[in-house]
Scaffold this motif. Structure first.
Motif, PDB file in Angstrom:
ATOM      1  N   SER A  83      -7.316 -18.315  19.948  1.00 25.17           N
ATOM      2  CA  SER A  83      -8.660 -17.970  19.963  1.00 25.17           C
ATOM      3  C   SER A  83      -9.623 -19.029  19.572  1.00 25.17           C
TER       4      SER A  83
ATOM      5  N   SER B  61     -13.600 -19.833  18.341  1.00 23.61           N
ATOM      6  CA  SER B  61     -14.792 -19.466  17.562  1.00 23.61           C
ATOM      7  C   SER B  61     -15.711 -20.275  17.502  1.00 23.61           C
TER       8      SER B  61
ATOM      9  N   ILE C 247      -7.096 -12.682  18.733  1.00 26.51           N
ATOM     10  CA  ILE C 247      -8.643 -12.327  18.563  1.00 26.51           C
ATOM     11  C   ILE C 247      -8.962 -11.271  17.564  1.00 26.51           C
TER      12      ILE C 247
ATOM     13  N   LEU D   6      -8.428 -12.205  14.204  1.00 29.84           N
ATOM     14  CA  LEU D   6      -9.570 -12.860  13.866  1.00 29.84           C
ATOM     15  C   LEU D   6     -10.637 -12.197  13.447  1.00 29.84           C
ATOM     16  N   THR D   7     -11.230 -11.065  14.269  1.00 29.45           N
ATOM     17  CA  THR D   7     -12.357 -10.585  14.400  1.00 29.45           C
ATOM     18  C   THR D   7     -12.057  -9.551  12.733  1.00 29.45           C
TER      19      THR D   7
ATOM     20  N   GLY E 264     -15.398  -6.223  23.523  1.00 32.25           N
ATOM     21  CA  GLY E 264     -15.204  -6.712  22.071  1.00 32.25           C
ATOM     22  C   GLY E 264     -16.069  -6.165  21.084  1.00 32.25           C
TER      23      GLY E 264
ATOM     24  N   CYS F 175     -21.016 -15.761  13.509  1.00 36.73           N
ATOM     25  CA  CYS F 175     -20.172 -16.068  14.473  1.00 36.73           C
ATOM     26  C   CYS F 175     -21.098 -15.822  15.754  1.00 36.73           C
TER      27      CYS F 175
ATOM     28  N   LEU G  22     -16.659 -15.823  20.352  1.00 35.40           N
ATOM     29  CA  LEU G  22     -15.223 -15.588  20.388  1.00 35.40           C
ATOM     30  C   LEU G  22     -14.514 -15.900  21.805  1.00 35.40           C
ATOM     31  N   TYR G  23     -13.953 -17.206  22.013  1.00 33.80           N
ATOM     32  CA  TYR G  23     -13.406 -17.444  23.434  1.00 33.80           C
ATOM     33  C   TYR G  23     -11.918 -17.140  23.262  1.00 33.80           C
ATOM     34  N   PRO G  24     -11.191 -16.530  24.279  1.00 28.64           N
ATOM     35  CA  PRO G  24      -9.657 -16.549  24.309  1.00 28.64           C
ATOM     36  C   PRO G  24      -9.068 -17.964  24.828  1.00 28.64           C
TER      37      PRO G  24
ATOM     38  N   ARG H 107     -13.610 -12.230  26.841  1.00 24.53           N
ATOM     39  CA  ARG H 107     -13.844 -11.361  25.820  1.00 24.53           C
ATOM     40  C   ARG H 107     -15.191 -11.113  25.517  1.00 24.53           C
TER      41      ARG H 107
ATOM     42  N   TYR I 134     -18.629  -9.969  23.219  1.00 22.98           N
ATOM     43  CA  TYR I 134     -19.005 -10.290  21.802  1.00 22.98           C
ATOM     44  C   TYR I 134     -20.563 -10.094  21.969  1.00 22.98           C
TER      45      TYR I 134
END
Lengths: 450, 450
Positions: free
Chosen positions: A28, A30, A149, A152-153, A378, A390, A393-395, A410, A412
């Motif tokens: 992931s 970010s 992800i 991370l989140t 997300g 933030c 957030l990219y996969p 994703r 966000y």
């Protein structure tokens, strides 16, 4: 005696996929805004702060004794060389999307070190406009892309007053296995029952009406279904959710249908430009969570819908409606299958990779699917990493043999963030896909007068 | 039909050494001053300029069809993805030795991609005090460490008026094989004759007087002779040649003896601090060019001298004299051997690695040598990369199983530049060796009143 955790069937399979050409990790990416007035050593201090947080949360403390192992050993914090796992990197000037994509491509191509817990965190400074990034990579046998992800989140905060927290030091909220277990690889010992069940699915596919429905095995040959080598290309793009919603509302299709339609335009243009557009429409595997009856009652289940991308059609609006109908029929088809049939349908996505990596042989003459396109919702609210906001957030997904391209998105806040991963040697300039996606959005808006 | 070049025995052996734990490449790190008034995009433009110079010089255009191949295929320039091989990197702030060492450690740990010609050039911006660096990595089967530095210096210019020239686009002056071919691995098919010759060498060693002479197989067990994994540590140091000369002149020993003496002090202190100093003196393999009779008359030949580092002695001056005497006797011993015996003596350095990587088994209970220390003269005049002045050229050598540390030095102008490569998991904080080397120099100068 050390704690051990047995590996599930899927995890063992994902370890078998690991090779220099197909490292089996997901990641992931970010991006964050530096807090106002951050000093030049801000990132160095952040890396230091993270490196001082002991590894206590699974699966960051899981290690294999050797690659073919069937159980993880749980390491005590003092046995983990955190300075190795936490890496401080930088982008060359001017620190734009091109420099970031280039670094992520290289990081994503590099296999994890199997002598250690299978993860790395890069903290990357030098993004233009006062920003920095993190790239968290984990082996797919530890956590799937959605879980990375999620981890991370979970470690980010909803307010900017909390100190930055390392993902490996947090209390454990994300389920790592739920989604992954539902997409199971074909079980090798039971080849007979696999073939029987495959036959059922094939019969179901054949007996469907031809109007828009596609199943596995009807995808045309394409440049995406080739042998791949280890180098990667990576590109990102952001799409305002509101613009997709407006298209969906106008045309009575879902946001995801609109999303698939603009990706279809981008893929079509990309393939036209390299003179590789098949006559028949591309088929996408679209993982989707659906509400369905389970043994325990109603529950969330992930299935793979096989959808036509209608790339044989020129008009983007007409194409969107064919895609939407194909998705509708795909969902309908799945609703009629039993759990075993669904498991097999899901596992088909990995079948060519299974044969190529663990059994050997050339690329299949008949692709099961052309490309995987995944779009997961997300968090809608702003997340913070210490005082750093933030932004995105990219996969950054795994690609496997005979599937050289993966597009995962994703949500966000009010955007959908796309991460496009391709095999470098099979697919030139996949950054163009990111550019074409936005151009396709504008095109369809113009056609609809939005 | 494509041109092919057969691999020599040494090259095939070096390919066999390749593994995730022991990637078999060597590299050269160079640092440069940015020209006065260089704009922020200077490095980007430089990378661009290099990427436009087609790959025409061997061995940059050699590729293996597969890892076990016995011949290189020569690729035409258009088949080489130069944007892959030429990489633009950056150091995080403040861009000091620590950040540089950390990046080089990671780059050096990463295996080359066997689907392509086996080399990479990183151009690294962000060094403090207006400097940048290049890191040129090549597989050992293409070029040994000395050759990599040779290729690099050949591509630099003696004046600052010439545009920067890519090493892969230059006319070919450096001999890639001369030195390497002389350090041959033990020949596996002829095990019988190898054992006979080994016997001869062993007899020669046993019959030498005990006064200071050491040969192979007398080294004590040490932390350097362990199994290694893939991660690396890298440290550099610069030593003023004049200071070593002054010591040598005062004590009637060679510059290289003085160099070995201060490294001995540094190794001794390092091992004491981790409580791993053996009772018996460490033995170093010291590759050295010697003038000797060859089949074609007098010629330059590289041999390996086995030298005691006298780490059992506390006094640095006394230690230097024992080292010097050991080197003298080692040279004398080699002068009495025939070519076959020398080849075997040289090949012994790789014997444990050969067994561990290609035959298997644990680390040998008896180390053949503890550490390799190499010191090669280099250019005395200033070199330029376009308008950028070359400040230093550091070697970055290969380490193999059961030899976790390599110290290689290269002369440039009035300095000796040390590159210290260690296995991360076996050897903590090898940066200290770099620091201790300078402290050892000061210590011996004080003892001698210099």
């Amino acid at each position: 005696m050390a704690d051990t955790i047995p590996l599930g069937r899927t995890d063992r399979f994902l370890l078998k996929l690991e090779s220099a050409d197909t490292p089996a990790h997901t990641a992931s990416l970010s991006t964050f805004k530096l807090p106002a007035g951050a000093h030049p050593g801000f990132i160095r201090d952040l890396v230091q702060e993270l490196s001082e947080q002991a590894v206590t949360a699974p699966p960051f403390n899981y290690v294999l004794a050797q690659k073919g192992d069937t159980a993880w050993t749980v390491l005590p914090p003092e046995d983990i060389d955190l300075d190795y796992h936490v890496r401080h990197s930088a982008l060359p000037w001017p620190g734009g999307e091109r420099e970031l994509g280039s670094l992520i491509s290289r990081l994503h191509a590099r296999p994890l070190d199997f002598n250690r817990p299978l993860w790395e965190l890069n903290v990357i400074e030098g993004l233009e406009n006062g920003r920095f990034a993190t790239y968290l990579k984990m082996h797919h046998a530890l956590a799937d892309g959605a879980a990375v992800i999620g981890i991370l989140t979970d470690s980010l905060s909803t307010n900017s007053d909390e100190p930055p927290k390392a993902p490996w030091a947090r209390s454990f909220a994300t389920t790592l296995r739920e989604e992954r277990e539902s997409i199971q690889p074909p079980e090798q010992p039971a080849a007979q029952s696999l073939l029987q069940a495959l036959g059922k699915v094939a019969t179901s596919v054949r007996t469907r009406p031809a109007s828009g429905f596609v199943g596995p095995f009807v995808a045309p040959k394409s440049v995406f279904n080739t042998k791949i080598t280890g180098a990667r290309r990576y590109a990102t793009q952001q799409i305002e959710l509101q613009r997709l919603k407006a298209i969906g509302a106008r045309e009575k299709v879902s946001v995801n249908d609109a999303f698939l339609a603009i990706l279809s335009s981008a893929l079509r243009r990309y393939l036209q430009e390299i003179d590789e557009l098949p006559d028949r429409p591309l088929v996408a595997a679209v993982p989707a969570a659906t509400l369905r009856e389970t043994q325990d009652g109603l529950g969330n289940s992930v299935t793979v819908i096989y959808a036509s991308l209608a790339t044989n059609l020129e008009d983007p609006v007409e194409r969107m409606h064919v895609i939407s109908e194909s998705m509708r029929q795909g969902k309908q088809f799945i609703s009629e299958l039993n759990q075993q049939q669904i498991a097999i349908l899901n596992g088909l996505v990995l079948l060519p990779a299974a044969f190529l990596n663990t059994i050997g042989g050339g690329t299949p003459s008949r692709p099961i699917v052309n490309v995987t396109i995944s779009n997961v919702q997300g968090p809608r609210h702003t997340l913070w990493f210490g005082q750093a906001e933030c932004e995105a957030l990219y996969p950054c997904s795994m690609i496997v043999q005979a599937q050289a391209l993966n597009i995962t998105a994703r949500g966000y806040r009010d955007h959908i963030n796309l991460g496009i991963v391709g095999a470098r040697d099979s697919l030139p300039s996949i950054q163009r896909l990111a550019v074409y996606t936005l151009e396709a959005l504008e095109e369809i808006e113009q056609r609809l007068g939005l």
